[in-house]
Scaffold this motif. Structure first.
Motif, PDB file in Angstrom:
ATOM      1  N   LEU A 117       0.845  -1.189   0.000  1.00 11.79           N
ATOM      2  CA  LEU A 117       0.000   0.000   0.000  1.00 11.79           C
ATOM      3  C   LEU A 117       0.879   1.236   0.000  1.00 11.79           C
ATOM      4  CD1 LEU A 117      -1.904  -2.252   0.994  1.00 11.79           C
ATOM      5  CD2 LEU A 117      -2.947  -0.578   2.493  1.00 11.79           C
TER       6      LEU A 117
ATOM      7  N   ASP B 135      -0.765   6.937   0.619  1.00  9.90           N
ATOM      8  CA  ASP B 135      -2.131   7.445   0.586  1.00  9.90           C
ATOM      9  C   ASP B 135      -3.184   6.363   0.789  1.00  9.90           C
ATOM     10  OD1 ASP B 135      -1.374  10.150   0.034  1.00  9.90           O
ATOM     11  OD2 ASP B 135      -0.889   9.502  -1.985  1.00  9.90           O
ATOM     12  N   SER B 136      -2.769   5.124   0.792  1.00  6.91           N
ATOM     13  CA  SER B 136      -3.705   4.017   0.965  1.00  6.91           C
ATOM     14  C   SER B 136      -3.618   3.379   2.342  1.00  6.91           C
ATOM     15  CB  SER B 136      -3.449   2.948  -0.104  1.00  6.91           C
ATOM     16  OG  SER B 136      -3.651   3.491  -1.385  1.00  6.91           O
TER      17      SER B 136
ATOM     18  N   ASP C 226      -4.473   2.766   5.749  1.00  8.44           N
ATOM     19  CA  ASP C 226      -5.631   3.005   6.606  1.00  8.44           C
ATOM     20  C   ASP C 226      -5.779   1.764   7.480  1.00  8.44           C
ATOM     21  OD1 ASP C 226      -8.362   4.487   7.065  1.00  8.44           O
ATOM     22  OD2 ASP C 226      -8.843   2.369   6.734  1.00  8.44           O
TER      23      ASP C 226
ATOM     24  N   MET D  28      -1.152  -1.068  -4.295  1.00 10.82           N
ATOM     25  CA  MET D  28      -2.487  -0.485  -4.127  1.00 10.82           C
ATOM     26  C   MET D  28      -2.328   0.993  -3.816  1.00 10.82           C
ATOM     27  SD  MET D  28      -4.685  -3.299  -2.001  1.00 10.82           S
ATOM     28  CE  MET D  28      -6.132  -2.257  -2.091  1.00 10.82           C
ATOM     29  N   THR D  29      -3.060   1.820  -4.552  1.00 13.46           N
ATOM     30  CA  THR D  29      -3.004   3.260  -4.347  1.00 13.46           C
ATOM     31  C   THR D  29      -4.380   3.860  -4.557  1.00 13.46           C
ATOM     32  OG1 THR D  29      -1.951   5.326  -5.012  1.00 13.46           O
ATOM     33  CG2 THR D  29      -2.340   3.708  -6.747  1.00 13.46           C
ATOM     34  N   ARG D  30      -4.613   4.965  -3.900  1.00  7.27           N
ATOM     35  CA  ARG D  30      -5.836   5.732  -4.134  1.00  7.27           C
ATOM     36  C   ARG D  30      -5.565   6.861  -5.126  1.00  7.27           C
ATOM     37  NH1 ARG D  30      -8.083   6.207   2.049  1.00  7.27           N
ATOM     38  NH2 ARG D  30      -8.558   4.007   2.244  1.00  7.27           N
TER      39      ARG D  30
END
Length: 70
Positions: free
Chosen positions: A5, A8-9, A11, A53-55
């Protein structure tokens, strides 16, 4: 699945859900890449053979195109 991640991902709820689903999740703080540029995150995901994984799709689009071109 082995996942990486980007900053920004990260969480805690997402990490908890992914881990509970059986995924191996690596975050920048654990990888020593927290706060680094997007290219560093992409390189680390490649080095560790993990899906990134990225936003921030737009931030990685050019890097993705570069990898495909090369």
């Amino acid at each position: 699945m082995q996942l990486y991640l980007d900053d920004d991902s990260v969480d805690s709820a997402l990490i908890r859900l992914l881990t509970a689903a059986g995924h191996d999740v690596l975050i920048p703080a654990a990888a020593g890449t927290a706060g680094q540029e997007d290219a560093i995150h992409l390189m680390r995901s490649i080095q560790t053979n993990r899906l990134l994984m990225t936003r921030n799709y737009d931030d990685f689009k050019l890097l993705h195109d570069l990898v495909l071109f090369s």
